[in-house]
Design an enzyme around this catalytic site. Structure first.
Site, PDB file in Angstrom:
ATOM      1  N   ASP A  72       0.851  -1.022   0.032  1.00  0.00           N
ATOM      2  CA  ASP A  72       0.247  -0.062  -0.042  1.00  0.00           C
ATOM      3  C   ASP A  72       0.897   1.237  -0.161  1.00  0.00           C
ATOM      4  O   ASP A  72       1.627   1.373   0.918  1.00  0.00           O
ATOM      5  CB  ASP A  72      -0.887  -0.015   0.956  1.00  0.00           C
ATOM      6  CG  ASP A  72      -2.188   0.826   1.084  1.00  0.00           C
ATOM      7  OD1 ASP A  72      -1.881   1.972   0.768  1.00  0.00           O
ATOM      8  OD2 ASP A  72      -3.347   0.249   1.356  1.00  0.00           O
ATOM      9  N   SER A  79     -12.351   9.862   5.166  1.00  0.00           N
ATOM     10  CA  SER A  79     -13.328   9.045   4.701  1.00  0.00           C
ATOM     11  C   SER A  79     -12.979   7.557   4.749  1.00  0.00           C
ATOM     12  O   SER A  79     -13.962   6.719   4.912  1.00  0.00           O
ATOM     13  CB  SER A  79     -13.650   9.404   3.226  1.00  0.00           C
ATOM     14  OG  SER A  79     -12.428   9.053   2.306  1.00  0.00           O
ATOM     15  N   LEU A  81     -12.248   6.090   7.545  1.00  0.00           N
ATOM     16  CA  LEU A  81     -12.465   5.597   8.907  1.00  0.00           C
ATOM     17  C   LEU A  81     -13.825   4.730   8.968  1.00  0.00           C
ATOM     18  O   LEU A  81     -13.860   4.110   9.993  1.00  0.00           O
ATOM     19  CB  LEU A  81     -12.299   6.636   9.912  1.00  0.00           C
ATOM     20  CG  LEU A  81     -10.789   7.474   9.717  1.00  0.00           C
ATOM     21  CD1 LEU A  81     -10.917   8.327  11.178  1.00  0.00           C
ATOM     22  CD2 LEU A  81      -9.691   6.266   9.948  1.00  0.00           C
ATOM     23  N   ASN A 141     -10.261  -1.638  -8.293  1.00  0.00           N
ATOM     24  CA  ASN A 141     -10.387  -1.432  -9.540  1.00  0.00           C
ATOM     25  C   ASN A 141      -9.751  -2.599 -10.354  1.00  0.00           C
ATOM     26  O   ASN A 141      -9.019  -3.328 -10.052  1.00  0.00           O
ATOM     27  CB  ASN A 141      -9.440  -0.058  -9.791  1.00  0.00           C
ATOM     28  CG  ASN A 141      -7.742  -0.475  -9.499  1.00  0.00           C
ATOM     29  OD1 ASN A 141      -7.037  -0.798 -10.289  1.00  0.00           O
ATOM     30  ND2 ASN A 141      -7.339  -0.344  -8.284  1.00  0.00           N
ATOM     31  N   CYS A 202     -16.171   2.226  -5.339  1.00  0.00           N
ATOM     32  CA  CYS A 202     -16.789   2.469  -4.123  1.00  0.00           C
ATOM     33  C   CYS A 202     -16.702   3.971  -4.010  1.00  0.00           C
ATOM     34  O   CYS A 202     -17.498   4.556  -3.183  1.00  0.00           O
ATOM     35  CB  CYS A 202     -16.093   1.924  -3.139  1.00  0.00           C
ATOM     36  SG  CYS A 202     -16.248  -0.084  -3.223  1.00  0.00           S
ATOM     37  N   CYS A 349     -18.317  16.096 -12.460  1.00  0.00           N
ATOM     38  CA  CYS A 349     -19.080  14.987 -11.560  1.00  0.00           C
ATOM     39  C   CYS A 349     -17.873  15.222 -10.403  1.00  0.00           C
ATOM     40  O   CYS A 349     -17.605  16.218  -9.935  1.00  0.00           O
ATOM     41  CB  CYS A 349     -18.480  13.608 -12.199  1.00  0.00           C
ATOM     42  SG  CYS A 349     -17.016  13.306 -12.840  1.00  0.00           S
TER      43      CYS A 349
END
Length: 391
Positions: A72, A79, A81, A141, A202, A349
């Protein structure tokens, strides 16, 4: 139903502390001391310390997996959490991998945690996978999913795959070289990626936070079964979980006799496409920055700002003066007659992907001077109006 031999050889005998820690495993006849020793000798790589990686890493550590790798290169955001329970409020802004490692060590200081703080790509994936016995993929993804699959095939490694969206989750096991000629890989389930923009992420569509725990725990269950050789794995089956109806069902997955053998890694962003060729062509030369839009709106009334997000997103935050016209109504042609003919249209968007898709339709319909906002409302909030909440 496929029962496989143990993936990992057992470690040395357990210590008294190990017996105390894992006693509830040891008294399960199917696990016992031998199964626990296999877990301690296992090397498991988890792709992403996010929604699925969070519960997976916590439970793999608690189960006694001896070596855990984390891939990672992201940092913890507020957002995250809502669902990424391995991180806390004080971790916002920190490396996800380092935050996850601290939580793992708090649960089980006997785990060897190895951090790989880089972006997984075709230059490093196979060599990394070769260092582990098993891979867990909870990425969100398609480009990374195909990369993980193809690298696992080339590295001759099994992997557990999980996916979540809104109220639904999916889990399966893929292993091209599984013994007994029962091998499958992700391309048997999804031979090709869906068209760009067809399946929202998501970040665009949302996910029920607790769904991550349900799906992540199934992924860990499959990992434990593979390592220890107990039970029947999901190899050859796709498990689908619907949280709204509280229903689990499984579908058979069969090997595609016509699929092309995987011999090398490719450009997966190009293979999957972030946006369609039509959207990329439309956006080329027809994209404006937040600063340019702010100046345009300040100096003229001849701008029609069209928000192509969904109504629930509009309720969270919207730009003053915008009009909501969801992308689906533009792509179907339903909303074209409602769009102004005498003003320059600017689409936006959340991040710029959906507006590029809508822009291609507008150009085709004759709105040749229409443009879209680079970076969407996220970039607008960051660069022009910080009073807007970001989601």
């Amino acid at each position: 139903m496929v029962q496989l031999p143990p993936l990992v050889e057992p470690s040395a005998p357990l210590s008294h502390e190990d017996v105390a820690r894992y006693s509830r495993h040891l008294i399960i006849p199917d696990v016992g001391t031998l199964g626990q020793r296999r877990l301690r000798n296992a090397r498991v790589l988890v792709i992403g310390a996010g929604g699925l990686g969070s519960p997976a890493l916590l439970y793999l550590a608690a189960a006694g997996v001896g070596t855990l790798g984390i891939v990672d290169d992201d940092v913890v955001e507020m957002s995250n959490l809502q669902r990424q329970v391995i991180h806390g409020r004080s971790d916002v802004g920190r490396s996800k991998a380092q935050s996850a490692a601290e939580s793992i060590r708090e649960i089980n200081d006997g785990v060897d945690v190895r951090l790989h703080e880089f972006r997984l790509d075709r230059t490093n994936a196979v060599a990394l996978f070769e260092q582990y016995d098993l891979i867990l993929d909870g990425t969100d993804n398609f480009a990374t999913r195909y990369l993980v699959n193809d690298a696992a095939v080339l590295a001759h490694k099994p992997y557990v795959w999980g996916s979540i969206y809104r109220f639904e989750g999916q889990v399966s096991v893929f292993w091209e070289d599984a013994p007994g000629g029962v091998g499958l890989n992700y391309r048997d389930l999804y031979p090709e990626a869906p068209p760009p923009g067809m399946v929202p992420s998501c970040a665009e569509g949302g996910v029920l936070g607790v769904l991550c725990a349900s799906v992540g725990s199934v992924m860990v269950t499959e990992a434990i079964k593979l390592v220890t050789g107990i039970g029947e794995t999901l190899l050859g089956r796709l498990m689908i979980y619907d949280a709204l109806s509280m229903n689990y069902r499984t579908l058979r997955v069969q090997r595609d006799p016509d699929r092309t053998p995987i011999t090398e890694l490719v450009d997966y962003d190009a293979f999957c496409g972030v946006v369609s060729d039509e959207a990329a062509a439309a956006a080329d030369g027809s994209t404006i920055t937040p600063a340019e839009l702010a100046a345009l709106m300040k100096g003229s009334d001849d701008v029609a700002l069209i928000d192509v997000r969904e109504p629930v997103e509009w309720d969270i935050a919207h730009i003053d003066g915008a009009t909501l016209v969801p992308k689906g109504r533009i792509l179907s042609g339903e909303a074209l007659a409602e769009l102004p003919q005498n003003r320059r249209i600017v689409l936006h968007c959340k991040t710029g992907i959906r507006s590029a898709e809508a822009l291609a339709v507008l150009h085709e319909a004759g709105f040749g001077d229409a443009v879209h906002l680079q970076g969407g409302i996220v970039a607008w909030a960051a660069q022009v109006d910080p009073s807007l909440p970001q989601y």
